[in-house]
Design an enzyme around this catalytic site. Structure first.
Site, short mmCIF file in Angstrom:
data_model
loop_
_atom_site.label_atom_id
_atom_site.label_comp_id
_atom_site.label_asym_id
_atom_site.label_seq_id
_atom_site.Cartn_x
_atom_site.Cartn_y
_atom_site.Cartn_z
CB SER A 136 -0.85 -0.09 1.32
OG SER A 136 -1.72 1.14 1.28
CB SER A 188 -7.17 14.16 -2.85
OG SER A 188 -6.97 13.75 -1.54
CG HIS A 216 -9.11 13.12 -5.46
ND1 HIS A 216 -9.96 13.98 -5.19
CD2 HIS A 216 -8.98 12.19 -4.55
CE1 HIS A 216 -10.17 13.87 -3.56
NE2 HIS A 216 -9.72 12.53 -3.55
CB THR A 244 -16.16 8.78 -5.82
OG1 THR A 244 -17.24 9.07 -5.07
CG2 THR A 244 -15.19 10.09 -6.41
CE LYS A 247 -14.13 12.92 -2.99
NZ LYS A 247 -12.91 12.22 -2.23
CB THR A 276 -25.92 -1.20 3.02
OG1 THR A 276 -26.13 0.07 3.21
CG2 THR A 276 -25.03 -1.19 1.62
CB THR A 277 -30.78 0.58 1.79
OG1 THR A 277 -31.43 -0.01 2.77
CG2 THR A 277 -31.83 0.91 0.59
CB THR A 362 -6.39 15.42 6.37
OG1 THR A 362 -7.33 15.30 7.01
CG2 THR A 362 -6.65 15.16 4.90
C1 PLP Z 1 -13.19 11.11 -1.20
C2 PLP Z 1 -12.37 9.82 -1.24
C3 PLP Z 1 -12.96 8.65 -1.36
C4 PLP Z 1 -14.17 8.35 -0.94
O1 PLP Z 1 -15.14 8.70 -1.70
P1 PLP Z 1 -16.69 9.44 -1.38
O2 PLP Z 1 -17.55 9.08 -2.67
O3 PLP Z 1 -16.53 10.49 -1.07
O4 PLP Z 1 -16.92 8.15 -0.01
C5 PLP Z 1 -12.05 7.49 -1.50
N1 PLP Z 1 -10.66 7.59 -1.92
C6 PLP Z 1 -10.18 8.85 -1.90
C7 PLP Z 1 -8.80 8.98 -2.39
C8 PLP Z 1 -11.09 10.12 -1.75
O5 PLP Z 1 -10.36 11.26 -1.73
#
Ligand code: PLP
Length: 425
Positions: A136, A188, A216, A244, A247, A276-277, A362
């Site tokens: 990782s 990010s 990202h 995702t 974003k 989960t739903t 962070t």
């Molecule tokens: C925001 C983020 C996620 C999580 O995505 P969400 O849809 O907001 O839960 C996963 N990986 C990275 C690198 C992120 O910045």
């Protein structure tokens, strides 16, 4: 025993370390991106948001809102259950097809968030592989770290983007052992990009699986918005591409794409997927609309790159300590958590500019920063206003214009230190 004392102590600790999080009450104004209304008690003021992850403003795109409205009108609000019970509605079927196509993969699987998609997929994949070793990147996101933890698999952390370190770990593990390399394409907080092709080569050489987080990058890079693997023609070299919908696609949800067998295995074994739903139809429909639009339209990507470059040029010329980045992310280094918070408070109170402070955990301690994300809607006039506001803030709070950390960053373009979030984790 007074249980509450322990919680209060935990909170006090955060205050002492100047990293207690405060959320602003913000109401985005559809059609006026990046403007929002900020409420503070009885007072409501209009502000400009400079740190949104709705990177292309797609959350307010007419096609996206119309798709959402139409789906809600025809199918209602909620999904009505888990995917197994009643949640596999037609929009999810379409969405998974759209995503598999986006990344040139056989199959896709949608989760309720990007966080869950990483946690659920990484833990399930590493659990199913016998004696799996996870490799990782040191700067991986919290959701990846949670997935690794939950898997119970052995892990080794390689220094951020360090191919020599990664190769050493792969070699030591041996050819026969199951190995999963997990990394992000765009990081990010620094805005740097992984050496994706070289990592894929190493994976091939040492017989490892690859899992890339393109959260990202999706929507923003590549001719169809498939991310860095789309831009660099690498989709076939990476086993699992994760992303995702929340974003650049402006909706909500997360996903993985990959071979039929790996996707079916995660679908069949992962509690975070099964129990989960499902995403509501309207959310899935809006994500489909955003993905389809960004597969064809280059305008948003071009404008985002153009306005980002302008922002970087103008802020660098003003002498502000910008961390050089290859992407749409513009970090400004402050290197002090207290000053970082004060700077963002000042920008909001005095200039009606909203930028969230980025503090530990962070980012590593000593690298606290502002993280600016210009979008196609941050026009030249807004960039000028931002520059003036930042300069006034730097002078008013006596924030250093240069610091040691920045020159290190300029030289190496990444942090040498191991990330705090994974050290010992
Ligand atoms: C925001 C983020 C996620 C999580 O995505 P969400 O849809 O907001 O839960 C996963 N990986 C990275 C690198 C992120 O910045």
């Amino acid at each position: 025993m007074n249980y509450n004392i322990f919680f209060q102590k935990a909170i006090d600790q955060l205050h002492t370390e100047k990293r207690y999080r405060v959320f602003s009450d913000l109401e985005r104004i559809a059609g006026a991106f990046p403007r929002a209304i900020r409420r503070d008690g009885e007072i409501a003021r209009e502000i400009t948001v400079w740190c949104s992850n709705d990177y292309l403003g797609m959350g307010q795109h007419a096609d996206v809102i119309n798709a959402l409205r139409h789906a809600a009108d025809t199918m209602g609000a909620g999904a009505g259950g888990t995917r197994n019970i009643s949640g596999t509605h037609h929009y999810l079927v379409e969405l998974e097809k759209e995503l598999a196509d986006l990344h040139n993969k056989e199959a896709g699987l949608v989760f309720t968030s990007g966080f869950i998609s990483n946690e659920a997929s990484i833990s399930t994949i590493a659990q199913l592989l016998p004696n799996c070793l996870i490799l990782s990147d040191a700067f991986n996101h919290a959701s990846i770290i949670e997935g690794i933890r939950r898997s119970g698999a052995k892990k080794k952390i390689f220094r951020h983007n360090d191919l020599i370190h990664l190769e050493h770990l792969l070699k030591t593990a041996g050819h026969a052992r199951a190995k999963l390399i997990v990394f992000e394409s765009v990081y990010s907080m620094d805005g740097d990009i992984a050496p994706t092709a070289a990592i894929a080569d190493l994976a091939k050489k040492y017989n490892a699986m690859t899992y890339i987080d393109e959260v990202h990058a999706v929507g923003m890079y590549g001719p169809r918005g498939g991310g860095i693997t789309d831009r660099d023609n690498l989709t076939h070299c990476i086993d699992i591409i994760e992303g995702t919908l929340a974003k650049a696609y402006g909706a909500l949800g997360g996903y993985i794409t990959g071979s039929k067998s790996v996707i079916d295995a995660v679908r069949s074994y992962s509690p975070g997927f099964i129990f989960t739903t499902a995403l509501p139809p309207a959310i899935a429909a809006s994500a489909i609309a955003a993905i389809r639009h960004l597969k064809k339209s280059q305008m948003e990507r071009i404008m985002q790159q153009r306005q980002t470059q302008k922002t970087k040029d103008i802020l660098i010329q003003a002498g502000l300590p910008i961390i050089p980045s290859e992407t749409h992310i513009v970090p400004i280094l402050i290197s002090d958590p207290d000053l970082c918070k004060k700077a963002t408070d000042h920008l909001l109170e005095k200039h009606d500019i909203y930028i969230q402070p980025i503090n530990y955990p962070t980012v590593p301690r000593g690298t606290e920063r502002l993280r600016i994300t210009p979008t196609p809607f941050h026009n030249d006039a807004l960039i000028e206003i931002l520059k003036d506001a930042l300069l006034e803030t730097w002078h008013a709070l006596d924030i250093p214009f240069t610091n040691k950390k920045q020159s290190t960053l300029v030289e190496t373009n990444h942090f040498v230190a191991l990330t705090v979030s994974q050290a010992g984790g």
